[in-house]
Design a protein around this motif. Sequence first.
Motif, PDB file in Angstrom:
ATOM      1  N   ALA A 159       0.837  -1.200   0.000  1.00  0.00           N
ATOM      2  CA  ALA A 159       0.000   0.000   0.000  1.00  0.00           C
ATOM      3  C   ALA A 159       0.872   1.250   0.000  1.00  0.00           C
ATOM      4  N   ASP A 160       0.380   2.320  -0.647  1.00  0.00           N
ATOM      5  CA  ASP A 160       1.119   3.587  -0.681  1.00  0.00           C
ATOM      6  C   ASP A 160       1.315   4.146   0.727  1.00  0.00           C
ATOM      7  N   LYS A 161       0.258   4.061   1.518  1.00  0.00           N
ATOM      8  CA  LYS A 161       0.320   4.525   2.904  1.00  0.00           C
ATOM      9  C   LYS A 161      -0.128   3.376   3.815  1.00  0.00           C
ATOM     10  N   PRO A 162       0.787   2.459   4.115  1.00  0.00           N
ATOM     11  CA  PRO A 162       0.400   1.266   4.882  1.00  0.00           C
ATOM     12  C   PRO A 162      -0.072   1.600   6.284  1.00  0.00           C
ATOM     13  N   ASN A 163      -1.178   0.944   6.685  1.00  0.00           N
ATOM     14  CA  ASN A 163      -1.719   1.171   8.026  1.00  0.00           C
ATOM     15  C   ASN A 163      -1.283   0.097   9.020  1.00  0.00           C
ATOM     16  N   GLY A 164      -0.444  -0.825   8.559  1.00  0.00           N
ATOM     17  CA  GLY A 164       0.102  -1.842   9.453  1.00  0.00           C
ATOM     18  C   GLY A 164      -0.551  -3.200   9.339  1.00  0.00           C
ATOM     19  N   THR A 165      -1.772  -3.257   8.802  1.00  0.00           N
ATOM     20  CA  THR A 165      -2.477  -4.531   8.650  1.00  0.00           C
ATOM     21  C   THR A 165      -2.055  -5.210   7.351  1.00  0.00           C
ATOM     22  N   ALA A 166      -1.920  -6.514   7.390  1.00  0.00           N
ATOM     23  CA  ALA A 166      -1.543  -7.282   6.196  1.00  0.00           C
ATOM     24  C   ALA A 166      -2.403  -8.526   6.072  1.00  0.00           C
ATOM     25  N   VAL A 167      -2.643  -8.941   4.834  1.00  0.00           N
ATOM     26  CA  VAL A 167      -3.437 -10.137   4.555  1.00  0.00           C
ATOM     27  C   VAL A 167      -2.715 -10.987   3.510  1.00  0.00           C
ATOM     28  N   ILE A 168      -2.614 -12.279   3.778  1.00  0.00           N
ATOM     29  CA  ILE A 168      -2.091 -13.245   2.809  1.00  0.00           C
ATOM     30  C   ILE A 168      -3.289 -13.900   2.144  1.00  0.00           C
ATOM     31  N   ILE A 169      -3.354 -13.855   0.819  1.00  0.00           N
ATOM     32  CA  ILE A 169      -4.531 -14.308   0.079  1.00  0.00           C
ATOM     33  C   ILE A 169      -4.230 -15.618  -0.644  1.00  0.00           C
ATOM     34  N   CYS A 170      -5.093 -16.615  -0.417  1.00  0.00           N
ATOM     35  CA  CYS A 170      -4.947 -17.932  -1.051  1.00  0.00           C
ATOM     36  C   CYS A 170      -6.070 -18.116  -2.074  1.00  0.00           C
ATOM     37  N   PRO A 171      -5.784 -18.017  -3.370  1.00  0.00           N
ATOM     38  CA  PRO A 171      -6.828 -18.238  -4.378  1.00  0.00           C
ATOM     39  C   PRO A 171      -7.340 -19.672  -4.341  1.00  0.00           C
ATOM     40  N   GLY A 172      -8.555 -19.849  -4.835  1.00  0.00           N
ATOM     41  CA  GLY A 172      -9.138 -21.185  -4.896  1.00  0.00           C
ATOM     42  C   GLY A 172      -8.861 -21.872  -6.226  1.00  0.00           C
ATOM     43  N   GLY A 173      -9.516 -23.011  -6.411  1.00  0.00           N
ATOM     44  CA  GLY A 173      -9.345 -23.767  -7.641  1.00  0.00           C
ATOM     45  C   GLY A 173      -9.339 -25.265  -7.442  1.00  0.00           C
ATOM     46  N   GLY A 174      -9.947 -25.717  -6.343  1.00  0.00           N
ATOM     47  CA  GLY A 174     -10.104 -27.152  -6.127  1.00  0.00           C
ATOM     48  C   GLY A 174      -8.812 -27.895  -5.879  1.00  0.00           C
ATOM     49  N   TYR A 175      -7.764 -27.199  -5.440  1.00  0.00           N
ATOM     50  CA  TYR A 175      -6.431 -27.795  -5.293  1.00  0.00           C
ATOM     51  C   TYR A 175      -5.952 -28.389  -6.619  1.00  0.00           C
ATOM     52  N   LYS A 176      -6.505 -27.873  -7.733  1.00  0.00           N
ATOM     53  CA  LYS A 176      -6.123 -28.314  -9.084  1.00  0.00           C
ATOM     54  C   LYS A 176      -5.474 -27.171  -9.855  1.00  0.00           C
ATOM     55  N   ILE A 177      -6.065 -25.974  -9.730  1.00  0.00           N
ATOM     56  CA  ILE A 177      -5.523 -24.763 -10.351  1.00  0.00           C
ATOM     57  C   ILE A 177      -5.647 -23.627  -9.336  1.00  0.00           C
TER      58      ILE A 177
END
Length: 302
Positions: free
Chosen positions: A66-84
């Motif tokens: 983020a340009d002006k980080p507020n300190g919070t972070a999120v790690i994002i896991c896309p879906g796809g049926g453990y196939k894609i």
Amino acid sequence: MKKAILFFVLILSNQLLNAQTVMNLYANEIPNSKINKDYIEESNTGTDGKLRIGKVSEPKLIAYFADKPNGTAVIICPGGGYKILAISHEGYQIAQEFNKRGITAFVLKYRLPSDDIMLDKKIGTLQDAQQAIKVVRDNASKWQLNPAKIGIMGFSAGGHLASTLSTHFLKSLIENPNNINLRPDFSVLGYPVVTMDSFTHQGSKNNLLGNHPTEADIIAFSNELQVNSNTPPAFLFHANDDKTVPSENSVNYMLALKKSNVPVEAHFYKGGGHGFGLENKTTNEEWFVSMLTWLKSINMLD
């Protein structure tokens, strides 16, 4: 005029590229892996304009700062049926929305369970999730993050991975000599696969555990059964007409959290089906906005 437009497009493209940083998830050897030169990564953009990636053998962490980080972070896991990996609408697009709110986001391009590249395919994805939170927390100061405000988010099978990390963080499956805390501070689960039992998504179950899993593995990876009072708070959203991943996955995880007195908020929609990503067109509610309000309520967002 055409030259001016082209120049503007080039500048915009460079800005978009500069907004994200792609890094190897592991600095050295990838754990639980075996070399297979015939296993080549695949990518495909469908007629819906969404990018999907398959056969991931070299996991990456794609940072959106983020340009002006507020300190919070999120790690994002896309879906796809453990196939894609549905990496555009359940990854990049979500990360950009977080950036607009000053939240730093990391899209996890995780390995997909495969006997072709893993010694034990059951734990490979969890290793990548543990490594992701370790890397983010270890670099919190450098990236202007609060190490106590780092969450995990997942969609569909990525929701299973996120809920697995949220319930399997005490046993480190990666090298962690400094004993970095692997517990997410919160989790956000979108139409998630949670169970490996009766309400599971069969494709995700088969891809992760194989066609003939043991009863012990079914129990271990049914994350509603692994909840306790130390499980991170969760925000869930799910459509009740989801024919791919029944909403009972979210219902039972919510009830397990409630029973353990863990803060939880769940939004169930009449329609929307599966895989709607950022926008459920059947409702006026924006789950993303509701989720931000929830994050504030649990003191994960200023």
